[in-house]
Design a protein around this motif. Structure first.
Motif, PDB file in Angstrom:
ATOM      1  N   LEU A  41      69.661  12.548 -23.473  1.00 42.17           N
ATOM      2  CA  LEU A  41      70.394  11.435 -22.863  1.00 42.17           C
ATOM      3  C   LEU A  41      71.806  11.422 -23.439  1.00 42.17           C
ATOM      4  O   LEU A  41      72.101  10.732 -24.415  1.00 42.17           O
ATOM      5  N   ASP A  42      72.706  12.218 -22.845  1.00 40.17           N
ATOM      6  CA  ASP A  42      74.072  12.302 -23.359  1.00 40.17           C
ATOM      7  C   ASP A  42      75.048  11.462 -22.548  1.00 40.17           C
ATOM      8  O   ASP A  42      76.250  11.470 -22.822  1.00 40.17           O
ATOM      9  N   LEU A  43      74.549  10.744 -21.546  1.00 38.37           N
ATOM     10  CA  LEU A  43      75.351   9.765 -20.822  1.00 38.37           C
ATOM     11  C   LEU A  43      74.783   8.373 -21.092  1.00 38.37           C
ATOM     12  O   LEU A  43      73.574   8.165 -21.008  1.00 38.37           O
ATOM     13  N   GLY A  44      75.657   7.441 -21.376  1.00 42.13           N
ATOM     14  CA  GLY A  44      75.194   6.094 -21.658  1.00 42.13           C
ATOM     15  C   GLY A  44      74.482   5.459 -20.473  1.00 42.13           C
ATOM     16  O   GLY A  44      73.530   4.692 -20.646  1.00 42.13           O
ATOM     17  N   ILE A  77      82.161  12.923 -20.026  1.00 43.71           N
ATOM     18  CA  ILE A  77      81.600  12.430 -21.276  1.00 43.71           C
ATOM     19  C   ILE A  77      81.064  11.012 -21.106  1.00 43.71           C
ATOM     20  O   ILE A  77      80.009  10.652 -21.631  1.00 43.71           O
ATOM     21  N   ILE A  78      81.815  10.195 -20.373  1.00 41.67           N
ATOM     22  CA  ILE A  78      81.469   8.792 -20.117  1.00 41.67           C
ATOM     23  C   ILE A  78      81.310   8.619 -18.615  1.00 41.67           C
ATOM     24  O   ILE A  78      82.251   8.861 -17.861  1.00 41.67           O
ATOM     25  N   SER A  79      80.143   8.180 -18.174  1.00 39.63           N
ATOM     26  CA  SER A  79      79.921   7.981 -16.745  1.00 39.63           C
ATOM     27  C   SER A  79      80.960   7.014 -16.179  1.00 39.63           C
ATOM     28  O   SER A  79      81.173   5.935 -16.735  1.00 39.63           O
ATOM     29  N   PRO A  80      81.619   7.361 -15.068  1.00 32.30           N
ATOM     30  CA  PRO A  80      82.722   6.539 -14.551  1.00 32.30           C
ATOM     31  C   PRO A  80      82.284   5.334 -13.718  1.00 32.30           C
ATOM     32  O   PRO A  80      83.078   4.778 -12.975  1.00 32.30           O
ATOM     33  N   ILE A  81      81.025   4.920 -13.849  1.00 31.04           N
ATOM     34  CA  ILE A  81      80.514   3.807 -13.043  1.00 31.04           C
ATOM     35  C   ILE A  81      81.353   2.550 -13.227  1.00 31.04           C
ATOM     36  O   ILE A  81      81.665   1.848 -12.263  1.00 31.04           O
ATOM     37  N   ALA A  82      81.729   2.235 -14.463  1.00 30.13           N
ATOM     38  CA  ALA A  82      82.494   1.005 -14.735  1.00 30.13           C
ATOM     39  C   ALA A  82      83.969   1.299 -14.976  1.00 30.13           C
ATOM     40  O   ALA A  82      84.648   0.576 -15.703  1.00 30.13           O
TER      41      ALA A  82
END
Length: 597
Positions: free
Chosen positions: A89-92, A432-437
């Motif tokens: 699980l490397d994405l928050g 690296i960081i999911s762009p959902i927010a």
């Protein structure tokens, strides 16, 4: 007096603004010098349940099925064939989705240990889901470290009484109230260093004794790709299989230990419960979740989406080991008399023949570990050691970075580590960081490494809560998994190497020799470590470099290094001069003590 300065930096406490009383470098130094004169005798906490209660069996013995979850097949295979399935699980966002799904699927029990639990949207969503699970008949038990629990006795009173199946405990409360003054904190710190400074840094999430998550993540928006100012680049592993029972054993030991105290035993919480003057949240809307979780809800309700995200990306693994420090961190093992978690890491590194790839937010090596790594460099000079960590611009704690900066010469010259420091806004941020927010991010948004992963020879990987710093080695209790699998090790290493790539990190190297001054830089750098004067010498031994266009990466000790790399400064990307000044002051004034940060 031993450890007094270490006590002082307890107040940075990895993300707790509640105790950030050091608003300027000068205040920090003055307070440090004042408290150096304070006696540090140990005072036992005055807790109502100091005598341990009887220990019950928290294992789930009966067979449990999950017909509505794609994980069901993996669970049945795992326990029938005594093997494991692992998800990285490397994405928050995936880390949060997996937790929400497992909570909703839980049939018997949910056990959670964490260092930080904030009161933001992600925590409120998880709290709501845990309450719903309790109402379904699931036994929910949560242990949060006392030092960073939300200081809101009314909210805690609600969570403590919302349902009999939901129980919350605090680890090592040094006063028997949720809310206390900073003066109380300073007094307890001054006279009870051993008590206040031993924190529970464990991160465990267990469902029905069959599925579990462990790694670096705490509970806050920042850890689940939903932070506005900052998001953590973190790493968890989801494990299914017999090893989860060992994790339940560790949780049981903490749950029934005298250091774990029920929230209902806090005096201010008791008073509010008796009066009934606390809020009661009955509807989901009252948890104020906003629109941050629309994608989560959509995927969690879609069997095929879960299958694509988790089941198809799972690894079948034959051997997985779990390790955990004992409550209180008293156990010492091996030649260097280290904690269980440190022992497991050094034992793994000892087995390396070709490479060690490490990712740690804090890079501070104490005296004992210095001897260890010097010996390793002498005895195994051909092993390449790569380290991914934070730059000053990306670091969440300037104090931690200051001591990493202080020791850079040693890391390069004595250990031959190849160090890569994350840029505050890497080019690959959206990977690296999911762009959902993304629309919620502020203009000064940055990414910060928080994962703790160690890959040995691309064959074995250790993932857990252990930072490469003296706090994890000596004070905080830690947990993690050691996974003996080539494919899993490769996947974790690939993730770390992406972060170390030139577009995402600066390379740390020895500064190019400057006529006359270069002769004195190394000497002055050593003097700065032992004499508490302000570090004003501009020609430091190490610096940050970027790869030149169309050039290939080479190690800092390669003869053509300066042809391939350009120097970009001592603290590139650190726009706020206050951070630079603070790092310099901490490095200079507290250099002789090397506090256990």
């Amino acid at each position: 007096m031993k450890g007094t300065v270490a006590m002082l930096k307890t107040f940075y406490l990895k993300g707790s603004n509640q105790f950030n009383i050091f608003h300027s470098p000068c205040k920090w130094i003055v307070l440090s010098l004042l408290l150096l004169s304070v006696s540090c005798s140990y005072i036992k906490p005055n807790l109502q349940n100091q005598n341990s209660t009887s220990v019950e069996d928290l294992h789930i013995r009966e067979k449990v099925l999950y017909p509505d979850s794609p994980f069901d097949l993996l669970i049945q295979k795992s326990f029938s064939k005594q093997q494991h399935f692992i998800n990285i699980l490397d994405l928050g966002d995936d880390a949060l989705l997996s937790r929400i799904h497992l909570i909703r699927q839980a049939k018997k029990a949910i056990y959670i240990q964490t260092f930080i639990w904030k009161g933001d949207e992600s925590c409120r969503l998880l709290a709501y889901e845990l309450i719903q699970a309790a109402k379904r008949g699931v036994k929910v038990k949560v242990i949060v470290d006392y030092i960073v629990v939300p200081k809101d006795p009314a909210q805690i009173a609600f969570m403590s009484t919302v349902h009999p199946n939901l129980e919350i405990k605090l680890y090592n409360p040094f006063v028997n109230k949720i809310r206390h003054s900073r003066l109380t904190l300073l007094k307890k710190a001054g006279f009870g260093f051993k008590n206040i400074n031993r924190r529970m840094h464990n991160k465990i999430f267990i469902v029905d004794d069959r599925m579990a998550i462990t790694g670096g993540r705490n509970y806050a928006n920042d850890y689940f790709d939903r932070g506005e100012k900052r998001n953590f680049n973190d790493l968890d592993v989801l494990a299914i299989g017999p090893v989860v029972k060992e994790m339940t054993d560790s949780f049981t030991e903490y749950w029934f230990h005298p250091l774990s105290v029920s929230t209902k035993d806090m005096r201010d919480v008791q008073r509010i419960i008796d009066k009934g003057t606390y809020p009661h949240y009955k509807e989901k809307a009252s948890f104020r979740l906003g629109d941050l979780f629309d994608e989560i809800e959509k995927c969690e309700a879609d069997y095929s989406c879960l299958d694509d995200k988790f089941i198809k990306k799972s690894y079948r693994v034959n051997k997985v080991d779990f390790f955990a420090d004992k409550p209180g961190k008293e156990e010492r093992l091996g030649e260097y008399k280290v904690s269980r978690s440190a022992y497991e890491l050094f034992n793994l590194i000892n087995q390396a023949q070709r490479s060690v790839v490490m990712q740690t937010p804090y890079l501070v090596v104490g005296r004992k570990k210095t001897k260890y790594f010097k010996k390793l460099a002498r005895e195994k000079p051909d092993i390449e050691i790569f380290v991914s960590s934070n730059s000053l611009a990306s670091a969440d704690h300037v104090h931690a970075y200051a001591f990493s900066f202080k020791n850079k010469k040693k890391y390069l010259k004595k250990f031959r580590w190849q160090i890569f420091e994350l840029k505050p806004v890497p080019e690959d941020t959206d990977k690296i960081i999911s762009p959902i927010a993304k629309n919620h991010r502020r203009d000064d948004f940055n990414v910060c490494i928080h994962s703790k992963a160690y890959v040995i020879d691309q064959e074995t990987v250790m993932v857990g809560s252990f930072n490469l710093d003296p706090r994890s080695a000596n004070l905080n209790t830690e947990v993690g998994l050691i996974i003996y699998d080539h494919k899993v090790a490769l996947a974790v290493e690939e993730s770390i190497r992406r972060d170390m790539a030139n577009q995402n990190s600066w390379t740390i190297g020895k500064r190019k020799k400057v006529p006359v001054t270069s002769r004195f830089s190394g000497i002055i750098d050593d003097i700065m470590k032992i004499i508490p004067i302000i570090d004003v010498w501009p020609f430091t031994y190490t610096g940050s470099f970027e790869l030149k266009p169309e050039k290939q990466s080479v190690p800092f000790y390669h003869k053509d290094f300066y042809d391939h790399y350009k120097y970009v400064g001592e603290f590139p990307g650190a726009k706020l001069s206050k951070r630079k000044i603070k790092a310099k002051l901490i490095k200079s004034f507290l250099g002789p003590m090397q506090p256990l940060i």
